[in-house]
Scaffold this motif. Structure first.
Motif, mmCIF file in Angstrom:
data_model
loop_
_atom_site.group_PDB
_atom_site.id
_atom_site.type_symbol
_atom_site.label_atom_id
_atom_site.label_comp_id
_atom_site.label_asym_id
_atom_site.label_seq_id
_atom_site.Cartn_x
_atom_site.Cartn_y
_atom_site.Cartn_z
ATOM 1 N N GLY A 188 0.814 -1.219 0.000
ATOM 2 C CA GLY A 188 0.000 0.000 0.000
ATOM 3 C C GLY A 188 0.844 1.264 0.000
ATOM 4 N N TYR B 233 -5.614 12.998 15.887
ATOM 5 C CA TYR B 233 -4.597 12.292 15.092
ATOM 6 C C TYR B 233 -4.464 12.856 13.671
ATOM 7 C CZ TYR B 233 -2.573 7.880 13.154
ATOM 8 O OH TYR B 233 -1.804 6.935 12.538
ATOM 9 N N GLN C 61 -6.050 5.807 4.068
ATOM 10 C CA GLN C 61 -5.653 7.150 4.506
ATOM 11 C C GLN C 61 -6.273 8.284 3.685
ATOM 12 O OE1 GLN C 61 -3.980 7.915 7.270
ATOM 13 N NE2 GLN C 61 -4.074 5.730 7.722
ATOM 14 N N GLY D 284 -2.289 -3.228 -4.658
ATOM 15 C CA GLY D 284 -1.974 -3.404 -3.242
ATOM 16 C C GLY D 284 -2.415 -2.230 -2.383
ATOM 17 N N SER E 170 -3.765 -5.667 9.258
ATOM 18 C CA SER E 170 -3.381 -4.650 10.233
ATOM 19 C C SER E 170 -2.334 -5.182 11.198
ATOM 20 C CB SER E 170 -4.654 -4.239 10.989
ATOM 21 O OG SER E 170 -4.348 -3.359 12.008
HETATM 22 N N1 AQP Z 1 -3.920 -3.341 4.750
HETATM 23 C C1 AQP Z 1 -3.337 -2.333 4.147
HETATM 24 N N2 AQP Z 1 -3.358 -2.241 2.790
HETATM 25 C C2 AQP Z 1 -2.735 -1.199 2.159
HETATM 26 N N3 AQP Z 1 -2.090 -0.208 2.826
HETATM 27 C C3 AQP Z 1 -2.054 -0.274 4.176
HETATM 28 N N4 AQP Z 1 -1.508 0.510 5.115
HETATM 29 C C4 AQP Z 1 -1.768 0.001 6.342
HETATM 30 N N5 AQP Z 1 -2.475 -1.115 6.231
HETATM 31 C C5 AQP Z 1 -2.673 -1.331 4.900
HETATM 32 C C6 AQP Z 1 -0.736 1.715 4.834
HETATM 33 O O1 AQP Z 1 0.459 1.628 5.578
HETATM 34 C C7 AQP Z 1 0.823 2.929 6.014
HETATM 35 C C8 AQP Z 1 1.157 2.922 7.473
HETATM 36 O O2 AQP Z 1 0.057 2.788 8.270
HETATM 37 P P1 AQP Z 1 0.165 3.155 9.828
HETATM 38 O O3 AQP Z 1 1.288 2.456 10.442
HETATM 39 O O4 AQP Z 1 0.160 4.606 10.030
HETATM 40 O O5 AQP Z 1 -1.124 2.639 10.440
HETATM 41 P P2 AQP Z 1 -2.345 1.959 9.892
HETATM 42 O O6 AQP Z 1 -2.779 2.495 8.593
HETATM 43 O O7 AQP Z 1 -3.362 2.044 10.954
HETATM 44 O O8 AQP Z 1 -1.740 0.518 9.663
HETATM 45 P P3 AQP Z 1 -1.982 -0.764 10.469
HETATM 46 O O9 AQP Z 1 -1.017 -1.782 10.011
HETATM 47 O O10 AQP Z 1 -3.420 -1.134 10.413
HETATM 48 O O11 AQP Z 1 -1.555 -0.375 11.922
HETATM 49 P P4 AQP Z 1 -2.341 -0.384 13.267
HETATM 50 O O12 AQP Z 1 -2.821 -1.779 13.416
HETATM 51 O O13 AQP Z 1 -1.304 0.001 14.265
HETATM 52 O O14 AQP Z 1 -3.452 0.594 13.165
HETATM 53 C C9 AQP Z 1 -0.302 3.866 5.620
HETATM 54 O O15 AQP Z 1 0.057 4.529 4.432
HETATM 55 C C10 AQP Z 1 -1.451 2.950 5.361
HETATM 56 O O16 AQP Z 1 -2.334 3.467 4.380
#
Ligand code: AQP
Length: 345
Positions: free
Chosen positions: A31, A138, A160, A196, A210
């Motif tokens: 992503g 945030y 995002q 992706g 996640s």
């Molecule tokens: N499943 C995903 N598919 C595509 N892109 C993804 N991103 C996260 N999950 C996916 C992108 O990764 C970047 C970093 O994200 P982050 O660390 O700021 O937190 P997030 O988006 O909340 O990612 P997670 O992995 O789900 O973390 P937690 O569980 O801690 O909340 C971003 O650019 C996001 O778009």
């Protein structure tokens, strides 16, 4: 009221970040990270890639493990191809200008804008009264992360998109209120691309892959070894039908759609290409081929990650140099912002 100026003429810059809230996974890579590297390698814009530890404390966290989590994220960035000699890699908390601009933006953003943010609703859960105020604001800090560099492009996953729209709203409002007819901040473009852009959980095709999912089998971590990757793909949830030959046939099959999307992203192909090859076949044939592609793709990243993470001193050196480089750009922008809004100096 004057029109919002949008004619930003400053340099092209790229900013993005990830939270040190767990091990980085394939969703983070496909992503976002993959596009970070592509933008860096274009060589036409300055790139800033931070580990957003200020964001990580909006949810309960462990102070004893946070520093190593920051190092681990930085090592994963480098293993994935972010080159510290080309891009600034740093911890968000090491550049105070982010938090300073966030306060100013707290006074620009409107409560109603934040109340519409779906990620807050998802993360706060049912008991939002107990969520931290930081979790609510945030996206304001995220706007500050971006605009403290006057970044014009932000490579992120699809989740995002709403936060990036809020960042543009904040920039537009600031420009209108304080810009004196000029676009002080750019209206930053999200870079969301490829199959992706939204990778789903291996256990539930309707939930995002996640870091904080309790099941490690829901995701492929960038540091997983070949056996672990193959086992997770073998166990991935699917349905009993063979794969369709056309993309339309994936419409009500979220798990199948996800695995096909992952394969396409890893192979640098479209979903249609993958279905042209595997349409009519069952998951018994598809999953081993996907596992092989994933292992082949991720092996160099995980090997490099393991090498880097064993040298903490080197990662710390890279983070310090990155923070210095980032501060040199961010601090003058905050100073200029403070002057623009009328602070004493
Ligand atoms: N499943 C995903 N598919 C595509 N892109 C993804 N991103 C996260 N999950 C996916 C992108 O990764 C970047 C970093 O994200 P982050 O660390 O700021 O937190 P997030 O988006 O909340 O990612 P997670 O992995 O789900 O973390 P937690 O569980 O801690 O909340 C971003 O650019 C996001 O778009």
């Amino acid at each position: 009221m004057s029109d919002t100026p949008t004619d930003y003429t400053g340099p092209q810059r790229v900013l993005s970040g990830m939270q040190p809230t767990g091990r980085l996974h394939l969703g983070n890579y496909l992503g976002a990270l993959k596009n970070w590297v592509a933008l860096q390698d274009e060589g036409t814009q300055e790139c800033f890639y931070c580990v957003v530890d200020l964001h990580a404390i909006t949810m309960p966290h462990d102070p004893d493990t946070l520093p190593d989590a920051v190092r681990s994220a930085a090592a994963a960035y480098i293993a994935a191809g972010v080159d510290p000699s080309k891009s600034a890699i740093f911890a968000q908390s090491a550049v105070p200008a982010h938090a300073e601009l966030a306060w100013i933006f707290n006074c620009v953003a409107r409560l109603g804008w934040l109340e519409r943010m779906t990620q807050f609703k998802d993360k706060a859960g049912k008991d939002k009264e107990r969520a931290s105020v930081g979790l609510f604001t945030y996206p304001v800090l995220q706007a500050a992360d971006i605009l403290v560099y006057k970044a014009t492009h932000v490579p992120v996953g699809e989740d995002q998109k709403q936060h990036l729209e809020l960042c543009r709203d904040i920039a537009a409002r600031f420009n209108r209120d304080y810009g004196k007819g000029e676009a002080f901040f750019p209206l930053t473009e999200p870079v969301i691309q490829g199959p992706g852009a939204r990778v789903m959980s291996l256990r539930d095709g309707n939930a995002k892959m996640s870091k904080s999912d309790v099941s490690d089998n829901s995701r492929i971590n960038l540091e997983d070894d070949a056996d672990t990757i193959a086992r997770k793909i073998k166990k991935a949830k699917t349905d009993p039908e063979p794969l369709p030959s056309e993309e339309a046939g994936l419409a009500d099959r979220p798990e199948a759609a996800n695995l096909v999307g992952i394969f396409a992203a890893l192979a640098g192909k479209t979903k249609a290409d993958i279905l042209a090859e595997y349409g009519g076949q069952g998951f018994g044939a598809f999953k081993p081929a996907l596992a092989e592609a994933a292992v082949q793709y991720l092996a160099p990243i995980s090997d490099e990650y393991r090498r880097l993470i064993s040298d903490k001193a080197e990662i710390d050196r890279i983070l310090s140099a990155g923070a210095e480089r980032a501060s040199a750009v961010a601090q003058p922008i905050v100073d200029e912002t403070k002057k623009t809004i009328g602070f004493w100096s």
